[in-house]
Each structure stands twice: as structure tokens, then as C-alpha cells.
Design a protein around this motif. Structure first.
Motif, PDB file in Angstrom:
ATOM      1  N   MET A   1       0.852  -1.172   0.000  1.00 16.55           N
ATOM      2  CA  MET A   1       0.000   0.000   0.000  1.00 16.55           C
ATOM      3  C   MET A   1       0.895   1.232   0.000  1.00 16.55           C
ATOM      4  O   MET A   1       1.828   1.328   0.783  1.00 16.55           O
ATOM      5  N   SER A   2       0.596   2.152  -0.857  1.00 21.71           N
ATOM      6  CA  SER A   2       1.391   3.376  -0.940  1.00 21.71           C
ATOM      7  C   SER A   2       1.072   4.291   0.238  1.00 21.71           C
ATOM      8  O   SER A   2       0.057   4.141   0.912  1.00 21.71           O
ATOM      9  N   ALA A   3       1.944   5.262   0.462  1.00 24.43           N
ATOM     10  CA  ALA A   3       1.746   6.206   1.566  1.00 24.43           C
ATOM     11  C   ALA A   3       0.476   7.027   1.361  1.00 24.43           C
ATOM     12  O   ALA A   3      -0.251   7.305   2.318  1.00 24.43           O
ATOM     13  N   VAL A   4       0.200   7.391   0.115  1.00 24.09           N
ATOM     14  CA  VAL A   4      -1.017   8.160  -0.176  1.00 24.09           C
ATOM     15  C   VAL A   4      -2.253   7.315   0.116  1.00 24.09           C
ATOM     16  O   VAL A   4      -3.213   7.787   0.733  1.00 24.09           O
ATOM     17  N   SER A   5      -2.231   6.066  -0.314  1.00 26.32           N
ATOM     18  CA  SER A   5      -3.361   5.173  -0.062  1.00 26.32           C
ATOM     19  C   SER A   5      -3.581   4.969   1.430  1.00 26.32           C
ATOM     20  O   SER A   5      -4.709   4.956   1.912  1.00 26.32           O
ATOM     21  N   LYS A   6      -2.492   4.796   2.166  1.00 22.75           N
ATOM     22  CA  LYS A   6      -2.590   4.610   3.611  1.00 22.75           C
ATOM     23  C   LYS A   6      -3.197   5.855   4.267  1.00 22.75           C
ATOM     24  O   LYS A   6      -4.010   5.748   5.178  1.00 22.75           O
ATOM     25  N   THR A   7      -2.840   7.027   3.772  1.00 23.69           N
ATOM     26  CA  THR A   7      -3.373   8.285   4.300  1.00 23.69           C
ATOM     27  C   THR A   7      -4.878   8.364   4.080  1.00 23.69           C
ATOM     28  O   THR A   7      -5.609   8.846   4.942  1.00 23.69           O
ATOM     29  N   PHE A   8      -5.357   7.887   2.943  1.00 29.36           N
ATOM     30  CA  PHE A   8      -6.792   7.901   2.671  1.00 29.36           C
ATOM     31  C   PHE A   8      -7.530   6.812   3.439  1.00 29.36           C
ATOM     32  O   PHE A   8      -8.671   7.007   3.852  1.00 29.36           O
ATOM     33  N   TYR A   9      -6.904   5.676   3.624  1.00 30.34           N
ATOM     34  CA  TYR A   9      -7.577   4.554   4.263  1.00 30.34           C
ATOM     35  C   TYR A   9      -7.772   4.765   5.762  1.00 30.34           C
ATOM     36  O   TYR A   9      -8.793   4.362   6.308  1.00 30.34           O
ATOM     37  N   LYS A  10      -6.834   5.403   6.427  1.00 27.75           N
ATOM     38  CA  LYS A  10      -6.928   5.582   7.887  1.00 27.75           C
ATOM     39  C   LYS A  10      -8.214   6.294   8.310  1.00 27.75           C
ATOM     40  O   LYS A  10      -8.933   5.800   9.170  1.00 27.75           O
ATOM     41  N   PRO A  11      -8.551   7.474   7.732  1.00 23.51           N
ATOM     42  CA  PRO A  11      -9.798   8.129   8.146  1.00 23.51           C
ATOM     43  C   PRO A  11     -11.045   7.312   7.782  1.00 23.51           C
ATOM     44  O   PRO A  11     -12.011   7.286   8.537  1.00 23.51           O
ATOM     45  N   LEU A  12     -11.005   6.641   6.634  1.00 21.95           N
ATOM     46  CA  LEU A  12     -12.124   5.792   6.240  1.00 21.95           C
ATOM     47  C   LEU A  12     -12.309   4.668   7.257  1.00 21.95           C
ATOM     48  O   LEU A  12     -13.422   4.385   7.689  1.00 21.95           O
ATOM     49  N   SER A  13     -11.217   4.065   7.662  1.00 17.77           N
ATOM     50  CA  SER A  13     -11.260   2.983   8.635  1.00 17.77           C
ATOM     51  C   SER A  13     -11.799   3.468   9.980  1.00 17.77           C
ATOM     52  O   SER A  13     -12.608   2.794  10.619  1.00 17.77           O
ATOM     53  N   LEU A  14     -11.363   4.638  10.404  1.00 16.87           N
ATOM     54  CA  LEU A  14     -11.831   5.201  11.676  1.00 16.87           C
ATOM     55  C   LEU A  14     -13.331   5.486  11.622  1.00 16.87           C
ATOM     56  O   LEU A  14     -14.069   5.139  12.547  1.00 16.87           O
ATOM     57  N   ALA A  15     -13.776   6.093  10.537  1.00 15.68           N
ATOM     58  CA  ALA A  15     -15.197   6.420  10.399  1.00 15.68           C
ATOM     59  C   ALA A  15     -16.053   5.158  10.377  1.00 15.68           C
ATOM     60  O   ALA A  15     -17.101   5.095  11.037  1.00 15.68           O
ATOM     61  N   THR A  16     -15.622   4.146   9.642  1.00 19.58           N
ATOM     62  CA  THR A  16     -16.414   2.917   9.586  1.00 19.58           C
ATOM     63  C   THR A  16     -16.400   2.192  10.931  1.00 19.58           C
ATOM     64  O   THR A  16     -17.403   1.581  11.309  1.00 19.58           O
ATOM     65  N   SER A  17     -15.313   2.304  11.674  1.00 25.87           N
ATOM     66  CA  SER A  17     -15.260   1.684  13.003  1.00 25.87           C
ATOM     67  C   SER A  17     -16.257   2.340  13.958  1.00 25.87           C
ATOM     68  O   SER A  17     -16.936   1.659  14.725  1.00 25.87           O
ATOM     69  N   VAL A  18     -16.336   3.657  13.905  1.00 27.05           N
ATOM     70  CA  VAL A  18     -17.286   4.379  14.761  1.00 27.05           C
ATOM     71  C   VAL A  18     -18.720   3.988  14.400  1.00 27.05           C
ATOM     72  O   VAL A  18     -19.533   3.671  15.281  1.00 27.05           O
ATOM     73  N   LEU A  19     -19.025   3.999  13.111  1.00 30.08           N
ATOM     74  CA  LEU A  19     -20.365   3.621  12.675  1.00 30.08           C
ATOM     75  C   LEU A  19     -20.666   2.163  13.011  1.00 30.08           C
ATOM     76  O   LEU A  19     -21.783   1.830  13.402  1.00 30.08           O
ATOM     77  N   GLY A  20     -19.663   1.307  12.882  1.00 29.52           N
ATOM     78  CA  GLY A  20     -19.838  -0.092  13.251  1.00 29.52           C
ATOM     79  C   GLY A  20     -20.125  -0.256  14.738  1.00 29.52           C
ATOM     80  O   GLY A  20     -20.954  -1.085  15.127  1.00 29.52           O
ATOM     81  N   GLY A  21     -19.449   0.520  15.572  1.00 32.47           N
ATOM     82  CA  GLY A  21     -19.700   0.462  17.010  1.00 32.47           C
ATOM     83  C   GLY A  21     -21.110   0.898  17.367  1.00 32.47           C
ATOM     84  O   GLY A  21     -21.770   0.288  18.217  1.00 32.47           O
ATOM     85  N   ILE A  22     -21.580   1.930  16.697  1.00 30.89           N
ATOM     86  CA  ILE A  22     -22.954   2.401  16.921  1.00 30.89           C
ATOM     87  C   ILE A  22     -23.953   1.331  16.475  1.00 30.89           C
ATOM     88  O   ILE A  22     -24.915   1.026  17.186  1.00 30.89           O
ATOM     89  N   ALA A  23     -23.701   0.752  15.311  1.00 27.76           N
ATOM     90  CA  ALA A  23     -24.587  -0.299  14.801  1.00 27.76           C
ATOM     91  C   ALA A  23     -24.574  -1.521  15.724  1.00 27.76           C
ATOM     92  O   ALA A  23     -25.630  -2.095  16.013  1.00 27.76           O
ATOM     93  N   ALA A  24     -23.402  -1.896  16.197  1.00 23.48           N
ATOM     94  CA  ALA A  24     -23.296  -3.057  17.086  1.00 23.48           C
ATOM     95  C   ALA A  24     -24.059  -2.818  18.385  1.00 23.48           C
ATOM     96  O   ALA A  24     -24.725  -3.727  18.896  1.00 23.48           O
TER      97      ALA A  24
END
Length: 89
Positions: free
Chosen positions: A1-24
Motif C-alpha cells: 500500500m502506498s503512503a497516499v493510499s494509507k493516508t486515505f484509508y486511515k480516516p475511512l477505517s476510523l469512520a467505519t469503526s465508529v459507525l460499526g460500534g454504533i450499529a453493534a
């Protein structure tokens, strides 16, 4: 994974984790209402509730959160790969 891709994936991962916690939490609450006489899951410090009830609620909550987290993380990774053609690992 490139550094740019990693930079984009981190916030996406955080947001989906928060939404997943709410859903759970919502899923667990609905399941608990259906299997228990009480609409609220027992607090482990509430000594008026039985050990069996407290531990069963904790086990069910852990199961639900684990399943939802895995499903959300997996869907996020697949979606990311579909858009970027790179694996997020």
C-alpha cells in the motif's frame, strides 16, 4: 500500500469503526430486549442482577461487537480495494 493510499484509508477505517460500534450497540440492544425481561442490559456492578445474567449479557455483547466489527472492517477493505485497486493491508 502506498503512503497516499494509507493516508486515505486511515480516516475511512476510523469512520467505519465508529459507525460499526454504533450499529453493534443498536443490534445488541435489540437482541437483549428480545431475550430478556429487562430492556436494559445488566451493569456488571449491579449486585441485584445474577452472575449468569451479567456474564451472558457480556458474552453476547462481545459476540455481537466482534461480528459487526469484522463485517464492517471487511466491507471497508473490499470497498477500498474496489475503488483504489489496492489492498488496504
Amino acid at each position: 500500500m502506498s503512503a497516499v493510499s494509507k493516508t486515505f484509508y486511515k480516516p475511512l477505517s476510523l469512520a467505519t469503526s465508529v459507525l460499526g460500534g454504533i450499529a453493534a450497540g443498536a443490534v445488541f440492544g435489540q437482541i437483549w430486549k428480545r431475550i430478556s425481561d429487562d430492556s436494559e442490559a445488566p451493569d456488571p456492578k449491579d449486585l441485584d442482577r445474577s452472575n449468569t445474567e451479567v456474564l451472558a449479557a457480556a458474552a453476547l455483547q462481545g459476540l455481537v461487537f466482534g461480528l459487526v466489527r469484522a463485517a464492517v472492517d471487511r466491507a471497508g477493505a473490499r470497498g477500498y480495494k474496489a475503488v483504489t485497486h489496492e489492498s488496504p493491508d
